[in-house]
Design a protein around this motif. Structure first.
Motif, PDB file in Angstrom:
ATOM      1  N   LEU A 188       0.835  -1.193   0.000  1.00  0.00           N
ATOM      2  CA  LEU A 188       0.000   0.000   0.000  1.00  0.00           C
ATOM      3  C   LEU A 188       0.872   1.246   0.000  1.00  0.00           C
ATOM      4  CD1 LEU A 188      -2.593  -0.923   2.817  1.00  0.00           C
ATOM      5  CD2 LEU A 188      -2.765  -1.411   0.369  1.00  0.00           C
ATOM      6  N   HIS A 189       0.467   2.255  -0.774  1.00  0.00           N
ATOM      7  CA  HIS A 189       1.119   3.564  -0.774  1.00  0.00           C
ATOM      8  C   HIS A 189       0.153   4.523  -0.082  1.00  0.00           C
ATOM      9  CE1 HIS A 189       2.809   7.154  -3.316  1.00  0.00           C
ATOM     10  NE2 HIS A 189       2.957   7.325  -2.020  1.00  0.00           N
ATOM     11  N   VAL A 190       0.565   5.071   1.063  1.00  0.00           N
ATOM     12  CA  VAL A 190      -0.325   5.877   1.909  1.00  0.00           C
ATOM     13  C   VAL A 190       0.203   7.304   2.007  1.00  0.00           C
ATOM     14  CG1 VAL A 190      -1.414   6.077   4.172  1.00  0.00           C
ATOM     15  CG2 VAL A 190      -0.863   3.804   3.260  1.00  0.00           C
ATOM     16  N   SER A 191      -0.693   8.267   1.856  1.00  0.00           N
ATOM     17  CA  SER A 191      -0.356   9.676   2.025  1.00  0.00           C
ATOM     18  C   SER A 191      -1.329  10.303   3.019  1.00  0.00           C
ATOM     19  CB  SER A 191      -0.429  10.403   0.680  1.00  0.00           C
ATOM     20  OG  SER A 191      -0.134  11.777   0.831  1.00  0.00           O
ATOM     21  N   LEU A 192      -0.797  11.009   4.034  1.00  0.00           N
ATOM     22  CA  LEU A 192      -1.628  11.638   5.062  1.00  0.00           C
ATOM     23  C   LEU A 192      -1.225  13.101   5.246  1.00  0.00           C
ATOM     24  CD1 LEU A 192      -1.602   8.932   7.908  1.00  0.00           C
ATOM     25  CD2 LEU A 192      -3.441   9.360   6.260  1.00  0.00           C
ATOM     26  N   SER A 193      -2.198  13.983   5.349  1.00  0.00           N
ATOM     27  CA  SER A 193      -1.945  15.387   5.661  1.00  0.00           C
ATOM     28  C   SER A 193      -1.816  15.533   7.186  1.00  0.00           C
ATOM     29  CB  SER A 193      -3.098  16.243   5.132  1.00  0.00           C
ATOM     30  OG  SER A 193      -4.321  15.833   5.717  1.00  0.00           O
ATOM     31  N   PRO A 194      -1.430  16.724   7.685  1.00  0.00           N
ATOM     32  CA  PRO A 194      -1.331  16.922   9.133  1.00  0.00           C
ATOM     33  C   PRO A 194      -2.642  16.602   9.858  1.00  0.00           C
ATOM     34  CG  PRO A 194      -0.241  18.709   7.989  1.00  0.00           C
ATOM     35  CD  PRO A 194      -0.952  17.899   6.931  1.00  0.00           C
ATOM     36  N   GLU A 195      -2.505  16.100  11.068  1.00  0.00           N
ATOM     37  CA  GLU A 195      -3.630  15.745  11.950  1.00  0.00           C
ATOM     38  C   GLU A 195      -4.577  14.739  11.284  1.00  0.00           C
ATOM     39  OE1 GLU A 195      -4.822  19.932  13.050  1.00  0.00           O
ATOM     40  OE2 GLU A 195      -4.588  19.072  15.067  1.00  0.00           O
ATOM     41  N   SER A 196      -3.994  13.709  10.707  1.00  0.00           N
ATOM     42  CA  SER A 196      -4.787  12.659  10.054  1.00  0.00           C
ATOM     43  C   SER A 196      -4.418  11.302  10.635  1.00  0.00           C
ATOM     44  CB  SER A 196      -4.552  12.658   8.541  1.00  0.00           C
ATOM     45  OG  SER A 196      -4.942  13.887   7.974  1.00  0.00           O
ATOM     46  N   GLU A 197      -5.263  10.300  10.312  1.00  0.00           N
ATOM     47  CA  GLU A 197      -5.048   8.964  10.858  1.00  0.00           C
ATOM     48  C   GLU A 197      -5.244   7.903   9.778  1.00  0.00           C
ATOM     49  OE1 GLU A 197      -6.610   7.705  14.861  1.00  0.00           O
ATOM     50  OE2 GLU A 197      -7.887   6.403  13.618  1.00  0.00           O
ATOM     51  N   PHE A 198      -4.403   6.883   9.823  1.00  0.00           N
ATOM     52  CA  PHE A 198      -4.534   5.715   8.951  1.00  0.00           C
ATOM     53  C   PHE A 198      -4.664   4.492   9.833  1.00  0.00           C
ATOM     54  CE2 PHE A 198      -2.241   2.062   7.099  1.00  0.00           C
ATOM     55  CZ  PHE A 198      -3.022   1.833   5.977  1.00  0.00           C
ATOM     56  N   TYR A 199      -5.687   3.689   9.531  1.00  0.00           N
ATOM     57  CA  TYR A 199      -5.937   2.475  10.302  1.00  0.00           C
ATOM     58  C   TYR A 199      -6.090   1.317   9.326  1.00  0.00           C
ATOM     59  CZ  TYR A 199      -8.617  -0.978  12.971  1.00  0.00           C
ATOM     60  OH  TYR A 199      -9.061  -2.133  13.553  1.00  0.00           O
ATOM     61  N   HIS A 200      -5.467   0.181   9.666  1.00  0.00           N
ATOM     62  CA  HIS A 200      -5.524  -0.959   8.751  1.00  0.00           C
ATOM     63  C   HIS A 200      -5.397  -2.266   9.521  1.00  0.00           C
ATOM     64  CE1 HIS A 200      -5.257  -3.143   5.034  1.00  0.00           C
ATOM     65  NE2 HIS A 200      -4.039  -3.575   5.277  1.00  0.00           N
ATOM     66  N   LYS A 201      -6.237  -3.238   9.167  1.00  0.00           N
ATOM     67  CA  LYS A 201      -6.167  -4.577   9.755  1.00  0.00           C
ATOM     68  C   LYS A 201      -5.089  -5.379   9.035  1.00  0.00           C
ATOM     69  CE  LYS A 201      -8.932  -6.342  12.212  1.00  0.00           C
ATOM     70  NZ  LYS A 201      -8.967  -6.574  13.680  1.00  0.00           N
ATOM     71  N   VAL A 202      -4.277  -6.081   9.802  1.00  0.00           N
ATOM     72  CA  VAL A 202      -3.245  -6.951   9.234  1.00  0.00           C
ATOM     73  C   VAL A 202      -3.383  -8.331   9.868  1.00  0.00           C
ATOM     74  CG1 VAL A 202      -1.617  -5.100   8.714  1.00  0.00           C
ATOM     75  CG2 VAL A 202      -1.558  -6.190  10.965  1.00  0.00           C
ATOM     76  N   LYS A 203      -2.739  -9.321   9.241  1.00  0.00           N
ATOM     77  CA  LYS A 203      -2.868 -10.700   9.709  1.00  0.00           C
ATOM     78  C   LYS A 203      -1.839 -11.017  10.797  1.00  0.00           C
ATOM     79  CE  LYS A 203      -4.812 -12.325   5.347  1.00  0.00           C
ATOM     80  NZ  LYS A 203      -4.667 -13.222   4.183  1.00  0.00           N
ATOM     81  N   GLU A 204      -2.305 -11.732  11.811  1.00  0.00           N
ATOM     82  CA  GLU A 204      -1.424 -12.178  12.884  1.00  0.00           C
ATOM     83  C   GLU A 204      -0.311 -13.048  12.298  1.00  0.00           C
ATOM     84  OE1 GLU A 204      -1.160 -11.638  16.031  1.00  0.00           O
ATOM     85  OE2 GLU A 204      -3.095 -11.012  16.865  1.00  0.00           O
ATOM     86  N   GLY A 205       0.896 -12.883  12.795  1.00  0.00           N
ATOM     87  CA  GLY A 205       2.007 -13.709  12.371  1.00  0.00           C
ATOM     88  C   GLY A 205       2.711 -13.223  11.120  1.00  0.00           C
ATOM     89  N   TYR A 206       2.125 -12.249  10.420  1.00  0.00           N
ATOM     90  CA  TYR A 206       2.754 -11.725   9.211  1.00  0.00           C
ATOM     91  C   TYR A 206       3.803 -10.674   9.580  1.00  0.00           C
ATOM     92  CZ  TYR A 206      -0.416 -13.843   5.768  1.00  0.00           C
ATOM     93  OH  TYR A 206      -1.087 -14.727   4.958  1.00  0.00           O
ATOM     94  N   THR A 207       4.827 -10.569   8.740  1.00  0.00           N
ATOM     95  CA  THR A 207       5.786  -9.470   8.845  1.00  0.00           C
ATOM     96  C   THR A 207       5.116  -8.206   8.319  1.00  0.00           C
ATOM     97  OG1 THR A 207       7.665 -10.952   8.518  1.00  0.00           O
ATOM     98  CG2 THR A 207       8.024  -8.611   8.050  1.00  0.00           C
ATOM     99  N   VAL A 208       5.214  -7.108   9.071  1.00  0.00           N
ATOM    100  CA  VAL A 208       4.649  -5.830   8.643  1.00  0.00           C
ATOM    101  C   VAL A 208       5.730  -4.750   8.766  1.00  0.00           C
ATOM    102  CG1 VAL A 208       2.816  -4.134   8.938  1.00  0.00           C
ATOM    103  CG2 VAL A 208       2.347  -6.547   9.403  1.00  0.00           C
TER     104      VAL A 208
END
Length: 299
Positions: A188-208
């Motif tokens: 994923l390529h993510v871009s956030l402006s000031p005072e913003s939030e990114f939330y994402h579910k990932v799989k247990e046991g995976y490298t992140v």
């Protein structure tokens, strides 16, 4: 549970190919034990053509996948099967080398006509190349070539920014790359402006992992702000939460994948499981039998 930041890796400036200056975020056998299944990540970015114009002339790959993401400028590419083309800003080339392929990648500035088309008024050349390991039972598979245009890659607007989905999924939106279940990669390529939030579910046991392209952000609720040039390594959990503060924006790549936990034998652009397989690959290069499968699959 939100994953905490467990460590950082700072890359190093180096040269590769025929003299391309780049920033090696990570790479090598020892680090690959931490970043498994991801082997290497290079960031290339320069406004001086003399620092990238010599490019990456013909070279072989075996046992891995390479993912080239161009952000500015262009990369002209060609391979041993006669495929050729140009990767423009926002485009992705996802190549499964498998049993073996030769290719070349030549970064270039956009010409006058292309500058008018893309409205990029400089000589910058900027992007990323990621190497993903293949499991032992897929290292000698038939090569697969995927060329993805920017318009083919979903881009989801979120409050304060956007998420570009190359592989895996975000909020049920799948990326166009249907990679194998062995590694199950997310890109994923993510871009956030000031005072913003990114939330994402990932799989247990995976490298992140997250590579900060520019700006800075908090990559878990209790971490300090982490700035550009750093690779974030996440601990275990099933959620990622990234926040920007009042004065800072951020742009980053989020990678996730199932670790293979297999032995690694590495020689330049060839990554296998045993030293004997490396010697076999070098013998194939000498004998001219490196290309095992003459007809790659296209997706």
């Amino acid at each position: 549970m939100i994953r905490k930041v467990s460590g950082l890796i700072q890359g190093r400036h180096t040269m590769d190919g025929a003299g391309v200056k780049l920033y090696r975020v990570f790479g090598g056998t020892e680090v690959a034990q931490i970043t498994d299944p991801f082997l290497l990540l290079d960031f290339f970015g320069s406004s001086k053509p003399e620092e990238y114009i010599m490019g990456f002339p013909w070279h072989p790959h075996r046992g891995i996948e390479t993912v080239t993401y161009v952000m500015e400028g262009k990369v002209e590419h060609e391979d041993s099967e006669g495929n050729k083309g140009v990767i423009y800003p926002g485009d992705i080339q996802w190549m499964t080398a498998g049993s073996g392929i030769f290719h070349q990648e030549m970064p270039k500035p956009l010409d006058d006509k292309e500058v008018l088309h893309t409205k990029v008024l400089n000589t910058n050349n900027k992007g990323l190349q990621l190497w993903i390991n293949l499991p032992a039972n897929k290292k000698m598979t038939t090569p697969v070539y995927r060329g993805l245009k920017n318009t083919q890659i979903p881009k989801e607007d979120i409050e304060g920014g956007y998420v570009k989905i190359v592989a895996g999924e975000y909020k049920g939106i799948p990326g166009p790359v249907k990679a194998g279940k062995d590694v199950d990669p997310t890109y994923l390529h993510v871009s956030l402006s000031p005072e913003s939030e990114f939330y994402h579910k990932v799989k247990e046991g995976y490298t992140v992992l997250a590579y900060v392209i520019q700006g800075k952000a908090k990559f878990d609720p209790n971490s300090p702000e982490i700035s550009e040039g750093n690779l974030v390594i996440f601990d275990q959990g099933d959620e990622i939460k990234v926040n920007t503060t009042e004065n800072n924006s951020v742009e980053f790549i989020l990678l996730a994948g199932k670790p293979l936990r297999e032995p690694i034998a590495w020689y330049g652009p060839i990554v296998m499981n045993t030293q004997q397989q490396i010697l076999e690959a070098l013998s194939d290069l000498r004998k001219g039998t490196f290309i095992r499968n003459k007809t790659p699959i296209f997706e």
